[in-house]
Write an enzyme that holds these catalytic residues in place. Structure first.
Site, PDB file in Angstrom:
ATOM      1  N   GLY A 102       0.818  -1.219   0.000  1.00 11.35           N
ATOM      2  CA  GLY A 102       0.000   0.000   0.000  1.00 11.35           C
ATOM      3  C   GLY A 102       0.844   1.258   0.000  1.00 11.35           C
ATOM      4  O   GLY A 102       0.543   2.239  -0.693  1.00 11.35           O
ATOM      5  N   CYS A 103       1.910   1.249   0.769  1.00 10.76           N
ATOM      6  CA  CYS A 103       2.788   2.418   0.862  1.00 10.76           C
ATOM      7  C   CYS A 103       3.502   2.654  -0.465  1.00 10.76           C
ATOM      8  O   CYS A 103       3.697   3.799  -0.879  1.00 10.76           O
ATOM      9  CB  CYS A 103       3.794   2.233   1.993  1.00 10.76           C
ATOM     10  SG  CYS A 103       2.965   2.035   3.589  1.00 10.76           S
ATOM     11  N   THR A 104       3.867   1.577  -1.143  1.00  7.67           N
ATOM     12  CA  THR A 104       4.501   1.698  -2.449  1.00  7.67           C
ATOM     13  C   THR A 104       3.519   2.296  -3.455  1.00  7.67           C
ATOM     14  O   THR A 104       3.882   3.188  -4.232  1.00  7.67           O
ATOM     15  CB  THR A 104       5.016   0.327  -2.927  1.00  7.67           C
ATOM     16  OG1 THR A 104       5.997  -0.137  -1.985  1.00  7.67           O
ATOM     17  CG2 THR A 104       5.640   0.409  -4.303  1.00  7.67           C
TER      18      THR A 104
END
Length: 175
Positions: free
Chosen positions: A68-70
């Site tokens: 998700g952060c990527t």
């Protein structure tokens, strides 16, 4: 029965708040936190100095190099040329150490600074919730748009792959 359901809904919302819709955020107006932190290269970044350069996106993500952060970081990377044309600065912040931020930045060719906030001081200044997962402290995914030293939009349920679209929409509305 209907009255009872309405009362239960009101009680639930009072106790737990209403569910935020990712990317929607809210328009606000308050002084942006004048904090500083260490970027992926070990250099001190004074946020107030960045704010002076133009509109600034400050986004928080739980952990570098996770799915998700990527998506969130790459959404902003892919729109960075458009943001730059509008004079928009971008800063990413997580509780990761500078070394992890450096690896994340290099792996995904992120064109903006990633700030290490292992003690959560920057997150606290922005009132970003801290989540605990096992032994890890994580910042809740959040995003802020700062203009002229004021936070003009905040999203405590920031989206992942649509983060740049949300910012572009808010920038267009702010003109």
């Amino acid at each position: 029965m209907k009255t009872r359901l309405l009362m239960l809904t009101a009680l639930f919302n009072a106790l737990f708040g209403t569910a935020a819709i990712a990317g929607e955020g809210e328009k606000v107006s308050y002084d942006a936190p004048a904090v500083s932190g260490i970027n992926q290269d070990g250099a001190t970044v004074n946020f107030a100095d960045v704010y002076k350069k133009g509109p600034t996106v400050v986004f928080f993500y739980p952990k570098a190099d996770t799915p998700g952060c990527t998506k969130q970081a790459c959404s902003l990377r892919d729109a960075f040329a458009d943001f730059s044309k509008q004079g928009v600065q971008v800063l990413g912040v997580s509780f990761d150490q500078a070394e992890a931020q450096k690896k994340f930045k290099d792996k995904f060719t992120l064109p903006y600074d990633l700030i290490a906030d292992p003690e959560g001081k920057i997150a606290a200044a922005f009132k970003v919730e801290k989540m605990v997962k096992g032994l890890l402290n994580l910042a809740k995914r959040s995003c802020f748009l700062i203009k002229d030293g004021k936070v003009i939009w905040q999203d405590y349920a920031a989206s992942t792959d649509k983060q740049a679209e949300d910012i572009k929409r808010v920038l267009a509305e702010a003109k």
